[in-house]
Every structure is written in C-alpha cells, then in structure tokens.
Design a protein around this motif. Structure first.
Motif, PDB file in Angstrom:
ATOM      1  N   ASN A  23     -22.853  15.125  91.998  1.00 46.50           N
ATOM      2  CA  ASN A  23     -22.626  16.521  92.374  1.00 46.50           C
ATOM      3  C   ASN A  23     -23.428  16.938  93.598  1.00 46.50           C
ATOM      4  O   ASN A  23     -22.963  17.736  94.409  1.00 46.50           O
ATOM      5  N   ASP A  24     -24.647  16.423  93.742  1.00 47.00           N
ATOM      6  CA  ASP A  24     -25.484  16.807  94.870  1.00 47.00           C
ATOM      7  C   ASP A  24     -25.358  15.830  96.024  1.00 47.00           C
ATOM      8  O   ASP A  24     -26.010  15.982  97.047  1.00 47.00           O
ATOM      9  N   LYS A  25     -24.549  14.805  95.878  1.00 50.82           N
ATOM     10  CA  LYS A  25     -24.445  13.764  96.889  1.00 50.82           C
ATOM     11  C   LYS A  25     -23.228  13.941  97.792  1.00 50.82           C
ATOM     12  O   LYS A  25     -23.236  13.501  98.933  1.00 50.82           O
ATOM     13  N   TYR A  26     -22.191  14.558  97.265  1.00 49.88           N
ATOM     14  CA  TYR A  26     -20.931  14.603  98.004  1.00 49.88           C
ATOM     15  C   TYR A  26     -20.449  16.031  98.100  1.00 49.88           C
ATOM     16  O   TYR A  26     -20.311  16.727  97.088  1.00 49.88           O
ATOM     17  N   ALA A  27     -20.199  16.497  99.309  1.00 50.22           N
ATOM     18  CA  ALA A  27     -19.897  17.913  99.539  1.00 50.22           C
ATOM     19  C   ALA A  27     -18.423  18.249  99.365  1.00 50.22           C
ATOM     20  O   ALA A  27     -18.051  19.420  99.406  1.00 50.22           O
ATOM     21  N   PHE A  28     -17.574  17.240  99.184  1.00 52.38           N
ATOM     22  CA  PHE A  28     -16.138  17.476  99.078  1.00 52.38           C
ATOM     23  C   PHE A  28     -15.660  17.100  97.680  1.00 52.38           C
ATOM     24  O   PHE A  28     -16.434  16.663  96.836  1.00 52.38           O
ATOM     25  N   LEU A  32     -21.348   8.420 107.921  1.00 53.44           N
ATOM     26  CA  LEU A  32     -21.285   9.833 107.537  1.00 53.44           C
ATOM     27  C   LEU A  32     -21.983  10.133 106.206  1.00 53.44           C
ATOM     28  O   LEU A  32     -21.374  10.647 105.267  1.00 53.44           O
ATOM     29  N   LEU A  33     -23.281   9.839 106.161  1.00 55.46           N
ATOM     30  CA  LEU A  33     -24.088  10.179 104.993  1.00 55.46           C
ATOM     31  C   LEU A  33     -25.090  11.295 105.289  1.00 55.46           C
ATOM     32  O   LEU A  33     -25.988  11.558 104.490  1.00 55.46           O
ATOM     33  N   VAL A  34     -24.948  11.952 106.451  1.00 58.55           N
ATOM     34  CA  VAL A  34     -25.920  12.957 106.875  1.00 58.55           C
ATOM     35  C   VAL A  34     -26.084  14.072 105.854  1.00 58.55           C
ATOM     36  O   VAL A  34     -27.196  14.579 105.648  1.00 58.55           O
ATOM     37  N   VAL A  35     -25.013  14.454 105.186  1.00 63.89           N
ATOM     38  CA  VAL A  35     -25.090  15.537 104.206  1.00 63.89           C
ATOM     39  C   VAL A  35     -25.574  15.035 102.851  1.00 63.89           C
ATOM     40  O   VAL A  35     -26.107  15.799 102.050  1.00 63.89           O
ATOM     41  N   ALA A  36     -25.452  13.742 102.598  1.00 67.38           N
ATOM     42  CA  ALA A  36     -25.767  13.194 101.289  1.00 67.38           C
ATOM     43  C   ALA A  36     -27.232  12.804 101.123  1.00 67.38           C
ATOM     44  O   ALA A  36     -27.778  12.892 100.026  1.00 67.38           O
ATOM     45  N   LEU A  37     -27.866  12.352 102.213  1.00 64.40           N
ATOM     46  CA  LEU A  37     -29.203  11.782 102.098  1.00 64.40           C
ATOM     47  C   LEU A  37     -30.296  12.787 102.420  1.00 64.40           C
ATOM     48  O   LEU A  37     -30.187  13.558 103.375  1.00 64.40           O
ATOM     49  N   PHE A  44     -30.893  16.482 109.786  1.00 59.59           N
ATOM     50  CA  PHE A  44     -29.724  16.723 110.626  1.00 59.59           C
ATOM     51  C   PHE A  44     -29.669  15.712 111.772  1.00 59.59           C
ATOM     52  O   PHE A  44     -28.594  15.380 112.265  1.00 59.59           O
ATOM     53  N   ALA A  45     -30.831  15.213 112.196  1.00 59.10           N
ATOM     54  CA  ALA A  45     -30.893  14.202 113.259  1.00 59.10           C
ATOM     55  C   ALA A  45     -30.755  12.811 112.639  1.00 59.10           C
ATOM     56  O   ALA A  45     -31.613  11.936 112.803  1.00 59.10           O
ATOM     57  N   ALA A  46     -29.651  12.607 111.936  1.00 61.44           N
ATOM     58  CA  ALA A  46     -29.496  11.405 111.110  1.00 61.44           C
ATOM     59  C   ALA A  46     -29.501  10.116 111.921  1.00 61.44           C
ATOM     60  O   ALA A  46     -30.166   9.137 111.544  1.00 61.44           O
ATOM     61  N   SER A  47     -28.753  10.070 113.018  1.00 63.05           N
ATOM     62  CA  SER A  47     -28.675   8.815 113.780  1.00 63.05           C
ATOM     63  C   SER A  47     -30.017   8.451 114.385  1.00 63.05           C
ATOM     64  O   SER A  47     -30.389   7.274 114.431  1.00 63.05           O
ATOM     65  N   ALA A  48     -30.769   9.448 114.845  1.00 64.10           N
ATOM     66  CA  ALA A  48     -32.107   9.182 115.369  1.00 64.10           C
ATOM     67  C   ALA A  48     -33.020   8.671 114.260  1.00 64.10           C
ATOM     68  O   ALA A  48     -33.858   7.779 114.491  1.00 64.10           O
ATOM     69  N   LYS A  49     -32.861   9.208 113.063  1.00 66.73           N
ATOM     70  CA  LYS A  49     -33.666   8.769 111.922  1.00 66.73           C
ATOM     71  C   LYS A  49     -33.315   7.342 111.530  1.00 66.73           C
ATOM     72  O   LYS A  49     -34.212   6.536 111.226  1.00 66.73           O
ATOM     73  N   VAL A  50     -32.038   7.001 111.522  1.00 66.53           N
ATOM     74  CA  VAL A  50     -31.624   5.627 111.218  1.00 66.53           C
ATOM     75  C   VAL A  50     -32.227   4.658 112.230  1.00 66.53           C
ATOM     76  O   VAL A  50     -32.771   3.608 111.865  1.00 66.53           O
ATOM     77  N   TYR A  51     -32.130   5.011 113.503  1.00 64.47           N
ATOM     78  CA  TYR A  51     -32.704   4.169 114.563  1.00 64.47           C
ATOM     79  C   TYR A  51     -34.210   4.002 114.351  1.00 64.47           C
ATOM     80  O   TYR A  51     -34.743   2.887 114.428  1.00 64.47           O
ATOM     81  N   GLY A 105     -20.580   3.784 101.250  1.00 62.39           N
ATOM     82  CA  GLY A 105     -19.922   5.082 101.389  1.00 62.39           C
ATOM     83  C   GLY A 105     -18.469   4.870 101.742  1.00 62.39           C
ATOM     84  O   GLY A 105     -17.887   5.591 102.547  1.00 62.39           O
ATOM     85  N   THR A 106     -17.851   3.892 101.097  1.00 65.03           N
ATOM     86  CA  THR A 106     -16.543   3.394 101.510  1.00 65.03           C
ATOM     87  C   THR A 106     -15.398   4.354 101.237  1.00 65.03           C
ATOM     88  O   THR A 106     -14.359   4.289 101.889  1.00 65.03           O
ATOM     89  N   GLY A 107     -15.547   5.260 100.261  1.00 66.91           N
ATOM     90  CA  GLY A 107     -14.465   6.206  99.960  1.00 66.91           C
ATOM     91  C   GLY A 107     -13.205   5.496  99.511  1.00 66.91           C
ATOM     92  O   GLY A 107     -13.175   4.825  98.474  1.00 66.91           O
ATOM     93  N   THR A 108     -12.140   5.607 100.295  1.00 66.32           N
ATOM     94  CA  THR A 108     -10.862   4.965  99.973  1.00 66.32           C
ATOM     95  C   THR A 108     -10.821   3.500 100.405  1.00 66.32           C
ATOM     96  O   THR A 108      -9.830   2.817 100.140  1.00 66.32           O
TER      97      THR A 108
END
Length: 285
Positions: A7-12, A120-125, A183-190, A54-57
């Motif tokens: 519930n808190d991991k996925y916004a859709f 696209l895990l910026v909202v989940a993590l 919110f700066a997810a890609s910079a954080k991953v790097y 985060g493969t979804g479909t």
C-alpha cells in the motif's frame, strides 16, 4: 516468496487499466531513450541473463528478450515486483517472482545476472533505501555485470519556466521530503553506486524534446501524473483537507496544462539513466 504490504510502495492501482498505462508508458520511455532498451555502453553479446526489478507487466523484459533472442535463444529472463497482480498470464520464456528491492534476494539469484534493470522507483523508495537497494542488486549481479537504473525525477521539473511544472515540482518536493523520500533519485543511485565501488558509473539524460513526435504522448503523461500522483501527494502531505479538494486542485491544474499545450508550451520529459558495472572481483557491501 517475501510477503510485502504494497500500500505504501505503489502509488497507482493494479488493475487492467493500470497495466495498459504501464505498457503505454514503456513505449513512450523507449522512444525518449532513443529505443535503447539496453544502454549502448553495455555489450549485448555479454548479456545472457537479465533481471528486471519493478517489472510490472514485464513489458520491458518482453521487448528485451525479442532483441537478445535474435542472437542467443538460451538467454534467461526474470522479472521481480512487489506484487504479482500484473504479471502476464502467459509469460513465455520469462520467469516472475514477488520481491522487494529493499530485502535480500533468495540465494538462487545471487551472482546470476549479467544485467539488472530498474525503472521508476522514485515514489516507492525512501532515501535510506537506496544503499540497501544497490547492495541487493550487487548480490544478484555476476562479477562484471551491469546495473541500468532509469528515473523520471526532479530533473524533469527543476528550473522549468512552465508554471504547471513549477507547481508539480513544489508539491512533489514538499511531499517527498515529508515522507523521507528522495526526489533526486538518479543522483542518489549514482552516488550509492560510486560509494559501493561500482565501476564506470555514468548518469545520462534523455529529453523528449529531441523528438517532436513524442509531444502529444508526453502531454498526456503529464496529465496522468497530475491526476494521480499530484492529487495523492496533496492529500498525503496535508496540503488539502480531503480527496474532493485534491481532485479539484488536480483538475484545475490539468486544465491549465492543456491550455498551455494549446498555446505551444508543451513541457518536456527527461529520463535519467544510471549505468554502472560490478567489479570482476565482486563488491564488499
């Protein structure tokens, strides 16, 4: 199989409509990234086993398998997600498992994959999750294997003259900070890849403006973001009193967005991609 409260991991949602949205989103992101499902810096001949988190479909894996199977039909593909609700009923040559990226992977996956894809895990993590996520990715990568992580994060919204984009950026920044997310997810991953000792780490930007054919699709995607994430963040962060107020604010912003688009002020979408390689001697994480 790890049980997870999603519930808190996925916004859709997880219904058929959401699956269709994910597949359409994948097609747009593929166009924006110049149809490079696998980054050009990753030698495809060396990719014989692929994991998608985060493969979804499973749409990304499906398309990748069609590319890689042209030269090697013995490639292994595995999709991971926190819910099985959107896994395809006929997976073909792709296997799927329920798995949270912030939890250790089962040992049968350790040192198994030449490439791990995340998107696209910026909202989940939460911000504190990224170090753990990179460690768990490293555990399933073979020595010398690659991680490719893609995000639509603050880079899309920051420093834009478009007032709709500016309002989304304001809302997302306030809400994600309040929830301990980055919110700066890609910079954080790097940053975490570098800290963990990955090699050849780079952060690459792709912009929808590079291809005018993407304009209408990016306009529709932004409207969908406003309708779902923007409204959700307004409510969750207490910026509105109830769902009705959130829906009203989102509706007004969508109308403003379409007026700007009609005046030729279509907003761009930036996709940030981080690529890094696990050392041949492994990592100590």
């Amino acid at each position: 199989m790890t049980r997870i409260n999603i519930n808190d991991k996925y916004a859709f949602g997880r219904d058929q409509q959401e699956s269709e949205r994910l597949d359409a989103q994948h097609k747009l992101l593929s166009k924006i990234t110049d149809n490079t499902l696998i980054d050009p810096s990753i030698p495809p001949k060396n990719v014989l086993s692929v994991a998608d988190i985060g493969t979804g479909t499973g749409i990304w894996l499906t398309d990748v398998s069609q590319v890689l199977d042209k030269t090697n039909t013995s490639c292994y593909y595995h999709g991971f997600d926190i819910s099985a609700d959107q896994f395809p009923k006929s997976p073909g040559n792709i296997e799927f498992s329920v798995q949270d990226i912030t939890l250790p992977f089962p040992k049968e996956h350790w040192n198994r994959y030449d490439m791990v894809h995340v998107r696209l895990l910026v909202v989940a993590l939460e911000e504190s999750d990224y170090k753990t996520a990179i460690s768990n990715i490293s555990s399933i990568l073979k020595p010398g294997g690659f991680v490719q992580w893609e995000e639509i994060d603050e880079e899309t919204y920051i420093s834009s003259p478009n007032p709709v984009i500016q309002e989304i950026y304001r809302c997302f920044s306030v809400s994600m900070k309040a929830e301990g997310k980055c919110f700066a997810a890609s910079a954080k991953v790097y940053e975490e890849c570098m800290a963990a000792g990955f090699l050849d780490a780079v952060r690459v930007e792709y912009n929808s403006d590079s291809n005018g054919d993407n304009r209408r699709e990016t306009e529709k995607r932004l409207a969908a973001i406003i309708k779902s994430l923007y409204a959700s963040f307004l409510l969750r962060s207490g910026q509105v009193v109830d769902e009705e107020a959130a829906s009203k604010r989102a509706g007004d912003l969508i109308e403003h967005h379409w007026r700007l688009c009609a005046d030729g002020q279509s907003p761009p979408v930036k996709v940030m991609r981080v690529i890094a390689r696990k050392p041949l001697d492994g990592l100590s994480l």
